[in-house]
Design a protein around this motif. Structure first.
Motif, mmCIF file in Angstrom:
data_model
loop_
_atom_site.group_PDB
_atom_site.id
_atom_site.type_symbol
_atom_site.label_atom_id
_atom_site.label_comp_id
_atom_site.label_asym_id
_atom_site.label_seq_id
_atom_site.Cartn_x
_atom_site.Cartn_y
_atom_site.Cartn_z
ATOM 1 N N ARG A 170 0.829 -1.207 0.000
ATOM 2 C CA ARG A 170 0.000 0.000 0.000
ATOM 3 C C ARG A 170 0.867 1.262 0.000
ATOM 4 O O ARG A 170 0.628 2.191 -0.774
ATOM 5 C CB ARG A 170 -0.916 0.011 1.236
ATOM 6 C CG ARG A 170 -1.929 -1.114 1.322
ATOM 7 C CD ARG A 170 -3.246 -0.819 0.648
ATOM 8 N NE ARG A 170 -3.895 0.390 1.078
ATOM 9 C CZ ARG A 170 -4.862 0.460 1.993
ATOM 10 N NH1 ARG A 170 -5.291 -0.628 2.592
ATOM 11 N NH2 ARG A 170 -5.424 1.614 2.286
ATOM 12 N N ILE A 171 1.861 1.288 0.863
ATOM 13 C CA ILE A 171 2.702 2.485 0.972
ATOM 14 C C ILE A 171 3.573 2.654 -0.268
ATOM 15 O O ILE A 171 3.684 3.756 -0.808
ATOM 16 C CB ILE A 171 3.524 2.434 2.273
ATOM 17 C CG1 ILE A 171 2.576 2.611 3.468
ATOM 18 C CG2 ILE A 171 4.631 3.485 2.270
ATOM 19 C CD1 ILE A 171 3.198 2.349 4.814
ATOM 20 N N ALA A 172 4.174 1.579 -0.746
ATOM 21 C CA ALA A 172 5.033 1.668 -1.936
ATOM 22 C C ALA A 172 4.256 2.148 -3.156
ATOM 23 O O ALA A 172 4.818 2.821 -4.022
ATOM 24 C CB ALA A 172 5.672 0.311 -2.214
ATOM 25 N N ARG A 173 2.990 1.828 -3.225
ATOM 26 C CA ARG A 173 2.154 2.248 -4.357
ATOM 27 C C ARG A 173 1.581 3.652 -4.168
ATOM 28 O O ARG A 173 0.809 4.127 -4.987
ATOM 29 C CB ARG A 173 1.013 1.244 -4.581
ATOM 30 C CG ARG A 173 1.463 -0.165 -4.937
ATOM 31 C CD ARG A 173 2.141 -0.226 -6.303
ATOM 32 N NE ARG A 173 2.264 -1.604 -6.747
ATOM 33 C CZ ARG A 173 3.404 -2.271 -6.864
ATOM 34 N NH1 ARG A 173 4.538 -1.665 -6.566
ATOM 35 N NH2 ARG A 173 3.429 -3.517 -7.289
ATOM 36 N N GLY A 174 1.939 4.311 -3.073
ATOM 37 C CA GLY A 174 1.529 5.698 -2.874
ATOM 38 C C GLY A 174 0.229 5.884 -2.128
ATOM 39 O O GLY A 174 -0.271 7.010 -2.036
#
Length: 172
Positions: free
Chosen positions: A80-84
Motif C-alpha cells: 500500500r505504501i510503496a504504491r503511494g
C-alpha cells in the motif's frame, strides 16, 4: 543494496527488529531466511511442533504461523505504501491472529510451506520496487512508516523469532 531506515521512518517498538538486520543485500537475506528456517525446523516431529516452553506461551507451530501472518500484514502495508496509498493503516492484534489461525492443527511441514510461499510473494513485491517506492511513507498503527522500514521489519521479525525458537523451543 538498500540502506537501513532511519528513526522517524517507523514506530520505535520496531527498532528491535530493524537493528537485528545485518548490513548487506536485503533481498539475499530474505531469500536465505527461507532455507535457514526450513533447515532449522524441517526435521521436527509433530510433538516438537506442539511444544510450549511455558504454560500460556505459543507452541512452536504457533510461532511459525505468527511469523507468516505478521509477514502477510507487513507485506500488505509495504504494498500500500510503496504504491503511494496514504490511507492510515490499522494495527493488528497478534494474539487474536494466533488464536484464530489454529496453527496446531497443521503439520510443521505445512507451516514451513506456508512460510516459504509468503516469503516468495514478499520477495516478488520487493524486487518490483524502484527508489521512489522505497522512499514513500504512510501511517501504520498511528505511526509514520516507510516502505523501506517495512521490508526491514519483515526481515528483523523473522530473525527475532528464529532466535527465540533456538533459545526456548529447540534447547529443551
Amino acid at each position: 543494496m538498500l540502506k537501513k531506515p532511519q528513526a522517524g521512518e517507523y514506530a520505535t517498538h520496531f527498532e528491535t527488529y530493524i537493528q537485528k538486520v545485518p548490513e548487506g543485500n536485503l533481498s539475499s537475506l530474505l531469500e536465505k531466511q527461507v532455507d535457514e528456517i526450513i533447515q532449522l525446523l524441517g526435521n521436527l516431529s509433530e510433538e516438537d511442533g506442539a511444544y510450549r516452553y511455558a504454560e500460556g506461551k505459543w507452541s512452536l507451530k504457533e510461532v511459525l504461523g505468527h511469523i507468516s501472518d505478521t509477514e502477510r500484514v507487513m507485506s500488505y502495508r509495504l504494498l500500500r505504501i510503496a504504491r503511494g496509498d496514504t490511507t492510515p493503516l490499522p494495527g493488528f492484534e497478534e494474539n487474536l491472529f494466533v488464536g484464530h489461525a489454529k496453527a496446531d492443527r497443521l503439520t510443521v511441514n505445512e507451516l514451513l510451506q506456508d512460510f516459504a510461499a509468503v516469503r516468495i510473494a514478499t520477495l516478488s513485491l520487493i524486487r518490483q520496487l524502484d527508489d521512489d517506492a522505497w522512499e514513500r511513507t504512510g501511517t501504520c498503527s498511528e505511526h509514520p512508516c516507510s516502505a523501506l522500514a517495512l521490508a526491514y521489519i519483515i526481515a528483523g521479525h523473522a530473525i527475532h523469532h528464529v532466535a527465540i525458537l533456538q533459545e526456548r523451543y529447540l534447547q529443551k
